[in-house]
Scaffold this motif. Structure first.
Motif, short mmCIF file in Angstrom:
data_model
loop_
_atom_site.label_atom_id
_atom_site.label_comp_id
_atom_site.label_asym_id
_atom_site.label_seq_id
_atom_site.Cartn_x
_atom_site.Cartn_y
_atom_site.Cartn_z
N MET A 79 96.78 56.73 7.69
CA MET A 79 95.36 56.88 7.35
C MET A 79 94.46 56.23 8.41
O MET A 79 94.75 55.15 8.90
CB MET A 79 95.08 56.21 5.99
N ARG A 80 93.36 56.92 8.71
CA ARG A 80 92.43 56.40 9.71
C ARG A 80 91.19 55.84 9.00
O ARG A 80 90.58 56.52 8.16
CB ARG A 80 92.01 57.51 10.67
N ILE A 81 90.81 54.62 9.37
CA ILE A 81 89.63 53.98 8.81
C ILE A 81 88.73 53.53 9.95
O ILE A 81 89.20 52.95 10.93
CB ILE A 81 90.03 52.76 7.94
N ALA A 82 87.42 53.81 9.82
CA ALA A 82 86.46 53.33 10.83
C ALA A 82 85.99 51.93 10.46
O ALA A 82 85.57 51.71 9.32
CB ALA A 82 85.28 54.29 10.93
N LEU A 83 86.04 51.01 11.42
CA LEU A 83 85.58 49.65 11.19
C LEU A 83 84.40 49.35 12.12
O LEU A 83 84.50 49.52 13.34
CB LEU A 83 86.73 48.66 11.46
N ASP A 84 83.29 48.92 11.53
CA ASP A 84 82.12 48.54 12.30
C ASP A 84 82.42 47.20 12.99
O ASP A 84 82.28 46.14 12.40
CB ASP A 84 80.93 48.41 11.34
N ALA A 85 82.83 47.29 14.25
CA ALA A 85 83.28 46.08 14.95
C ALA A 85 82.13 45.12 15.26
O ALA A 85 82.36 43.95 15.52
CB ALA A 85 84.00 46.47 16.25
N MET A 86 80.89 45.63 15.20
CA MET A 86 79.74 44.80 15.56
C MET A 86 79.05 44.21 14.33
O MET A 86 78.06 43.47 14.47
CB MET A 86 78.72 45.64 16.35
N GLY A 87 79.51 44.53 13.14
CA GLY A 87 78.83 44.08 11.93
C GLY A 87 79.35 42.75 11.43
O GLY A 87 80.56 42.57 11.29
N GLY A 88 78.45 41.82 11.15
CA GLY A 88 78.86 40.52 10.62
C GLY A 88 78.25 39.39 11.43
O GLY A 88 77.88 39.57 12.59
#
Lengths: 357, 357
Positions: A1-10
């Motif tokens: 399964m492919r999941i997009a992760l907002d690497a810049m959020g946080g």
């Protein structure tokens, strides 16, 4: 399964976000995490993790970042190439099955709202669900911040979505639904709570609906789904977090004062036990709250998320992004999927039909 | 000082209510508690306390009781001779300086609303203040349940009243005021929160107002007055109570599991310490929340109040019912007392003038 992760959020992105993705990719061999963000910065973080399975950690460049303090709607309009919109774009295109972000919650929700195609058929407004502990096990509180101007119809849908979530994901049999209010009597509260009560009473879900519950009932766990508008839910979620922090810090002080008086070793045992206990209340355990009512899956994480929270959010997104949860939501909200449409991007319509049946 | 106590109000009335009055009368020699309720039942409870100073515990008969489940407005209309209305009647007539009840909160507030004479000049709607603990000491949250349909002007007044309360009663110097919201940024929240922010920004209280605070900020104590509408505040108050109960019950379980492993005596010490700690969070300590914005003083107690809570509520009512708090509220809300009117029933106008000056 492919999941997009907002690497810049946080608050501390991209460091702990990428680290969490690496941990998740190592733990779950079937998972591919698409890291969305400033490619140079993300690659720099990946370089710090030589053990990372790079083939399952592709990077998609986004040149802009929506900050935690940015006004969501304005930021989404001005920063067209931001990482949040890009994550949703990947979901809309069917390239991923879920999105995860610890970034600006308002922007995450607004970005989904802008793109009405992202809503499941029949859903008026998506809602964020949070898991609270109770004497009977985990309970669902929905909405905790997606919808500041909820109508009775929204709260009704939150009840249904929260209930299906409790069944499918938490494994609760016939979860009962309660409406958060200032008293248990029917006429208590506001126009919104009274209208919501009436909606439930006349609905096929009447038998699941117990009526009003008060703040103190949450932790009893007699109802496993508590519905409220996003303002109240968000205040409650953050106040609960603050209360746990406060209580444990006072406990630690008290313990520190007592430790020298305790016979050898006892202090350490008590302190260790306290630490384990506290972890049961921490958001990091759950990773974040799912935004229910959208195609695919979306987990909204705490801004202060560390690697463990991100890893757990990816794990939860992974378990959420099957067709069954969404198919049941669509079925119960009375809408039919249009021909050729699947409840989750990328799923074949025939599978969706089976899952819904 | 004479205070009217609703002897019939509360989950277990009149037993623990009368017992609390007896304790308060013994502790505070200058206090007279007028016990309002079914004379026969109240006398029977008094008879159980031979040590009671009966000359300072007069009974005023009220033949009817508004139950905890009664609809407030309907009950007030149908049960004309109820103990709550009679308490307010004594206050309106200047026969007592304060009222205390652990009964139906809605009826307590509605009874004051029915009698607009009970409002301080300039006050739009009274609000209930609750004391929460924080790292910086006690803080005030207002409103926790009097007003379910608050307007920005109401929240503005709650900020001012809460701030004066924090100064006069909690001894806080220049308490800062925060607006409970879902984020700290200006535009966050609802129409109500945005309108309240604007009101404060353009007011003489702008320098005291820090803007939005989140649920987790409550326990930090950086602001000592948190304002919110009565629905949110009531949910928060009861959820906080539930969270504390839940946490301590889990701590006790954990401790019980650990006790046999601890060297002799250590378990008891830890358990004792836990008990003392918990008492710091219990409503019984504060007795109840004051209804601010009315003439004289009114304390609304928890329905489950025992003798200690009632005693403490009477003590707080006693310290509240001086002219200074109300005179300052009237002064700051921009209204002038009408000639011959005192902010507290029974106080001479000249004293009130001095206190306000």
């Amino acid at each position: 399964m492919r999941i997009a992760l907002d690497a810049m959020g946080g608050d501390f992105a991209p460091g702990p976000i990428v680290a969490g993705a690496v941990e998740a990719a190592i733990d779950l061999p079937e998972l591919t995490v698409v890291l969305v963000g400033d490619a140079e910065k993300v690659e720099a973080e990946l370089a710090k993790a030589p053990q990372a399975p790079r083939d399952r950690l592709p990077v998609v460049h986004a040149s802009q970042v929506i900050g935690m303090e940015d006004k969501p709607v304005e930021a989404l309009r001005k920063k067209r190439d931001n990482s949040i919109s890009k994550c949703w774009g990947l979901l809309a295109a069917g390239e991923v099955k879920a999105v995860v972000s610890a970034g600006n919650t308002g922007a995450m929700v607004a970005s989904a709202l802008f793109n009405a195609k992202m809503f499941l058929p029949g859903v008026r407004r998506p809602g964020i669900a949070a898991i609270f502990p109770s004497h009977q096990g985990p309970i669902v509180i929905i909405d905790v911040g997606a919808n500041m101007n909820a109508k009775a119809e929204d709260l009704y849908q939150y009840g249904i979505m929260g209930s299906i979530y409790a069944e499918e994901i938490l494994g609760v049999t016939h979860p009962r639904i309660g409406l958060l209010n200032v008293g248990t009597e029917d006429e208590k509260g506001t126009d919104l709570t009274r209208a919501t009560r009436s909606l439930f009473a006349e609905s096929p879900w009447a038998s699941r609906f117990v009526g009003n519950v008060e703040g103190r009932d949450i932790y009893e766990g007699h109802v496993r789904v508590v519905i409220c508008d996003g303002f109240v839910g968000n205040v409650l979620l953050k106040a609960g977090e603050g209360a746990v922090e406060f209580l444990f810090s006072i406990l630690r002080e008290e313990l520190a004062r007592m430790l020298p008086e305790l016979p050898g070793g006892a202090g350490q045992k008590v302190a260790g036990s306290l630490g384990r206990l506290k972890s049961r209340f921490e958001y990091e355990e759950f990773g974040g709250g799912p935004l229910l009512g959208i195609r695919g899956a979306c987990i909204i994480c705490h801004g202060a998320s560390g690697p463990r929270a991100i890893k757990n959010a990816l794990r939860v997104a992974h378990s959420l992004a099957d067709d069954r949860l969404n198919a049941r939501i669509v079925e119960q909200l009375g809408a039919k999927l249009e021909p050729g449409e699947a409840p989750t991007p990328g799923a074949a319509p025939s599978e969706a039909g089976t899952a819904a049946g």
